[in-house]
Design a protein around this motif. Structure first.
Motif, short mmCIF file in Angstrom:
data_model
loop_
_atom_site.label_atom_id
_atom_site.label_comp_id
_atom_site.label_asym_id
_atom_site.label_seq_id
_atom_site.Cartn_x
_atom_site.Cartn_y
_atom_site.Cartn_z
N SER A 1 0.85 -1.19 0.00
CA SER A 1 0.00 0.00 0.00
C SER A 1 0.89 1.24 0.00
O SER A 1 1.99 1.25 0.55
CB SER A 1 -0.93 0.00 1.21
N PHE A 2 0.39 2.25 -0.64
CA PHE A 2 1.11 3.50 -0.76
C PHE A 2 0.26 4.62 -0.19
O PHE A 2 -0.96 4.56 -0.22
CB PHE A 2 1.42 3.81 -2.23
N ALA A 3 0.92 5.65 0.30
CA ALA A 3 0.19 6.80 0.83
C ALA A 3 -0.52 7.52 -0.31
O ALA A 3 -1.61 8.05 -0.14
CB ALA A 3 1.14 7.74 1.55
N GLU A 4 0.10 7.54 -1.47
CA GLU A 4 -0.49 8.20 -2.63
C GLU A 4 -0.44 7.26 -3.82
O GLU A 4 0.44 6.40 -3.90
CB GLU A 4 0.31 9.47 -2.96
N PRO A 5 -1.36 7.42 -4.76
CA PRO A 5 -1.31 6.57 -5.95
C PRO A 5 -0.05 6.86 -6.76
O PRO A 5 0.49 7.97 -6.70
CB PRO A 5 -2.58 6.96 -6.73
N GLU A 39 2.46 7.82 -9.76
CA GLU A 39 2.33 8.85 -10.78
C GLU A 39 2.00 8.22 -12.12
O GLU A 39 2.46 7.13 -12.43
CB GLU A 39 3.65 9.62 -10.92
N ARG A 40 1.22 8.94 -12.89
CA ARG A 40 0.91 8.47 -14.23
C ARG A 40 2.06 8.80 -15.15
O ARG A 40 2.74 9.81 -14.97
CB ARG A 40 -0.35 9.14 -14.76
#
Length: 166
Positions: free
Chosen positions: A84-88, A90-91
């Motif tokens: 799991s990551f705190a933020e998705p 980067e695209r």
């Protein structure tokens, strides 16, 4: 609509055993969501294969199935842990490489077509002309443009297949 025997069985299993079973599973997992999922799975299995039909004590069977599910899922998580990551993440930034490659492949496939087929495809698809406009510009009837388009697209697909694109 009257409740069927299956509905009654599931309702009675839930009413009688869901609370204590949830507490037991929560003590094993320490995770409310995971415990709820396990209880739901155990009750589903009990509904599909009623333990009372085999003469087994129901509560003991439910607890045993729950413990086995917890162990199985714990082992699976250990082998394939969730990340799991705190933020998705980067695209990726579109740099135009895919479009350039696609354009190059189509241009190469167009070179493999006859001049008449290439001309009609360029007029209608690349120049954006309608069939009557392309017919007037090329100097052939509109029906000829339509048939050339049909056969040109088939030939283009075949050329792309030969190139290993399609």
């Amino acid at each position: 609509m009257p409740a069927s025997a299956d509905d009654e069985l599931l309702r009675s299993l839930y009413d009688e055993h869901a609370g204590p079973l949830y507490g037991y599973v929560l003590s094993l997992t320490g995770d409310r969501g995971w415990a709820q999922d396990i209880v739901q799975e155990v009750l589903l299995r009990a509904w599909q294969h009623p333990p009372a039909a085999d003469g087994r004590p129901v509560r003991g069977w439910l607890y045993t199935v729950a413990r086995h599910l917890v162990i199985d899922q714990w082992r699976a998580r250990k082998v394939r842990p969730e990340v799991s990551f705190a933020e998705p993440p980067e695209r990726g930034v579109a740099d135009g490489t895919d479009e350039a490659m696609q354009s190059w492949l189509v241009a190469e496939a167009l070179q493999r077509l006859s001049p008449a087929h290439r001309e009609v495809l360029v007029e209608c698809y690349y120049q954006g002309r309608s069939v009557p406009d392309a017919a007037q510009r090329i100097g052939v009837p509109a029906g000829t443009v339509k048939s050339r388009l049909h056969y040109a697209l088939r030939a283009l697909r075949l050329a792309l297949q030969e190139m290993g694109v399609v």
